[in-house]
Design an enzyme around this catalytic site. Structure first.
Site, PDB file in Angstrom:
ATOM      1  N   GLU A 270       0.785  -1.241   0.000  1.00 38.47           N
ATOM      2  CA  GLU A 270       0.000   0.000   0.000  1.00 38.47           C
ATOM      3  C   GLU A 270       0.817   1.292   0.000  1.00 38.47           C
ATOM      4  O   GLU A 270       0.871   2.019   1.002  1.00 38.47           O
ATOM      5  CB  GLU A 270      -0.949   0.019   1.203  1.00 38.47           C
ATOM      6  CG  GLU A 270      -2.000  -1.054   1.174  1.00 38.47           C
ATOM      7  CD  GLU A 270      -3.148  -0.765   2.134  1.00 38.47           C
ATOM      8  OE1 GLU A 270      -3.059   0.170   2.930  1.00 38.47           O
ATOM      9  OE2 GLU A 270      -4.146  -1.486   2.068  1.00 38.47           O
TER      10      GLU A 270
ATOM     11  N   GLU B 174      -5.803  -8.138   0.539  1.00 39.47           N
ATOM     12  CA  GLU B 174      -6.486  -7.778   1.793  1.00 39.47           C
ATOM     13  C   GLU B 174      -7.918  -7.419   1.479  1.00 39.47           C
ATOM     14  O   GLU B 174      -8.187  -6.698   0.514  1.00 39.47           O
ATOM     15  CB  GLU B 174      -5.846  -6.548   2.461  1.00 39.47           C
ATOM     16  CG  GLU B 174      -4.602  -6.795   3.230  1.00 39.47           C
ATOM     17  CD  GLU B 174      -4.072  -5.521   3.909  1.00 39.47           C
ATOM     18  OE1 GLU B 174      -4.875  -4.677   4.328  1.00 39.47           O
ATOM     19  OE2 GLU B 174      -2.832  -5.402   3.985  1.00 39.47           O
TER      20      GLU B 174
HETATM   21  C1  BGP Z   1      -4.513  -1.761   5.252  1.00 40.84           C
HETATM   22  C2  BGP Z   1      -3.184  -2.161   5.814  1.00 40.84           C
HETATM   23  C3  BGP Z   1      -3.253  -3.093   6.964  1.00 40.84           C
HETATM   24  C4  BGP Z   1      -4.442  -2.948   7.864  1.00 40.84           C
HETATM   25  C5  BGP Z   1      -5.732  -2.682   7.122  1.00 40.84           C
HETATM   26  C6  BGP Z   1      -6.881  -2.249   7.974  1.00 40.84           C
HETATM   27  O1  BGP Z   1      -4.442  -0.452   4.823  1.00 40.84           O
HETATM   28  O2  BGP Z   1      -2.387  -2.742   4.823  1.00 40.84           O
HETATM   29  O3  BGP Z   1      -2.027  -3.022   7.602  1.00 40.84           O
HETATM   30  O4  BGP Z   1      -4.212  -2.209   8.966  1.00 40.84           O
HETATM   31  O5  BGP Z   1      -5.591  -1.728   6.114  1.00 40.84           O
HETATM   32  O6  BGP Z   1      -6.757  -0.901   8.291  1.00 40.84           O
HETATM   33  P1  BGP Z   1      -7.004  -0.325   9.713  1.00 40.84           P
HETATM   34  O7  BGP Z   1      -6.192  -1.166  10.631  1.00 40.84           O
HETATM   35  O8  BGP Z   1      -6.582   1.080   9.650  1.00 40.84           O
HETATM   36  O9  BGP Z   1      -8.461  -0.466   9.944  1.00 40.84           O
END
Ligand code: BGP
Length: 466
Positions: free
Chosen positions: A159, A374
């Protein structure tokens, strides 16, 4: 229609969010350590203690039909100062983890950088400084060689957009700068250059595995599809988050349409980008050499024309309705009637994932293959005597998998899906009340409990139907 037999039903993790032991076993400091300590809201220790618990996590993968895991290597565990001296304990740790993956028939998909730049390099400007680009390539080459027998699937970065926006636009990542569009574009470019150099190095060395990068994408719709201003606002945000990085990934240069918007946004900031001919040479090579792209997909956006002042508020507490994202000369993110949101104001809009997958195939026909690296739902899980009934999460994942399958039917080559996250873990700007895991983690005891979603995911992985 079903998913193919070799489809990966995976779970995703990231080193800093799950390992714990952030300053133990020879690990160097990363950009987050002091930043979080200063904030004093929460820390990444012990998180889900993956450093010691990976054995049980991988056993759970096996038991629940999870045949792939995304893990990131913590750069500062290998090179505590980012370059130079290595830390053997860190190197050995990942050998043990990868071997355990294979013992349990869980394919490791390894990310080299998931938001955790070693502090020494961070202090020198992170990826805005081209020294960090070179240091990253050295670190990548080291890992390619060291883990060549255990790792067949690599991702350079996780990301790049999230790094850019959270560091320089929203100000929620270290060190919290806001509304600096020039730095946001520059760091994205430099990271794509580092990605490209690592890809070329991997392929030139002739390793047998595959490599790509992970981008976080969100479909941007005009709030009012009949308004030319809203259409332009949606395009602005699309270029900022999606198209700049997709061009870099699949073309190795930025199209004229992309650059028109980039130049305008940078000029408004009185900035200038450092984009060099020699960068594009290597980026073009990598665009042809990459084997896949990882797509992190959570939500879409509805964008309205906006010419007011910058005004961003990040909902990092789960108090529904508190987010604001208004970016001068770009647009304003709006709620949309009929589209539900999570407590953190993330829109639940699974059909937009289909739209994004189809768009990639159409706009970048050389894309080869996509892993959904993800997707998942942050939720305030309730733990009742060891039972966690996370029906909204099941619904979320189910619908996204259905649209992934629809995209396969429409001819998009999607080879795998990784739930964010495998188990509950630390969330960068939200801490611990935002849980995503298939497995509930009791942070006191580090005991894992399968949620209803884990049982459901197992049946999907077994039947390949959703
Ligand atoms: C993505 C990242 C993760 C994770 C996920 C959920 O952006 O790659 O590391 O954290 O999002 O986001 P958050 O934890 O901010 O809800």
């Amino acid at each position: 229609m079903k998913f193919s037999d070799d489809f990966i039903f995976g779970g995703a993790t990231a080193a800093y969010q799950c390992e714990g032991s952030t300053l133990e076993y020879g690990k160097g400091k990363v950009s987050w350590d002091d930043f979080l300590a200063k904030q004093g809201r929460f820390k990444a220790d012990p998180a889900s203690d993956f450093y010691h618990q990976y054995g049980q996590d991988l056993k759970l993968c096996k038991m629940f039909g999870i045949n792939g895991i995304r893990i990131s290597i913590s750069w500062a565990r290998i090179f505590p100062d980012g370059t130079g001296k290595i830390n053997q304990e860190g190197i050995d740790f990942y050998h043990r983890v990868f071997q355990e993956c294979h013992k349990n028939n869980v394919e490791p998909f390894i990310t080299l950088h998931h938001f955790d730049t070693p502090d020494t390099l961070y202090q020198k400007g992170d990826f805005l400084n081209r020294e960090t680009v070179d240091a990253f390539v050295d670190y990548a080459k080291f890992c390619f060689e060291e883990y060549k027998d255990e790792v067949k699937y690599w991702f350079t970065f996780n990301e790049i957009w999230a790094v850019a926006t959270n560091t320089y636009i929203e100000g929620t990542f270290p060190n919290g700068e806001k509304y600096n569009m020039t730095k946001a574009f520059q760091i994205m470019h430099n990271m794509m250059l580092a990605h490209a150099k690592a890809v070329v190095a991997y392929k030139e060395a002739g390793y047998k595995g595959q490599i790509g990068c992970v981008q976080s994408l969100e479909y941007k719709y005009p709030y009012d599809e009949n308004s030319l201003d809203d259409i332009q606002a949606a395009k602005n945000e699309d270029v900022l988050q999606n198209q700049f990085l997709l061009d870099a990934t699949f073309k190795g240069y930025y199209s004229t349409e992309t650059m028109e918007i980039v130049d305008r946004l940078v000029a408004i900031n009185n900035g200038q980008l450092d984009l060099r001919d020699e960068d594009f040479e290597v980026m073009k090579k990598a665009a042809v050499l990459i084997d896949y792209m990882g797509m992190n997909y959570y939500q879409s956006r509805f964008i309205q024309y906006y010419d007011g002042e910058n005004d961003i508020h990040h909902n990092g507490t789960g108090e529904k309705g508190t987010s604001r994202f208004c970016l001068k000369n770009v647009g304003r993110r709006m709620e949309k009637e009929g589209i539900p949101r999570t407590d953190w104001d993330w829109l639940i809009h699974p059909e937009s994932m289909f739209d994004m997958l189809v768009r990639i195939r159409q706009q970048y026909p050389n894309y080869k293959c996509i892993y959904i690296t993800e997707n998942g739902m942050g939720y305030k899980d309730e733990f009742v005597d060891g039972v966690i009934d996370d029906a909204p999460r099941i619904d979320y994942i189910k619908k996204h998998l259905q649209y992934a399958l629809k995209a396969v039917e429409a001819g998009v080559n999607v080879k795998g899906y990784f739930v964010w996250s495998l188990m509950d873990m630390f969330s960068w700007t939200n801490g611990y009340n935002k849980r995503y895991g298939l497995f509930y983690v009791d942070y006191e005891t580090q005991k894992r409990y399968p949620k209803a979603s884990a049982y459901w995911y197992k049946s999907v992985s077994e039947t390949k139907e959703v």
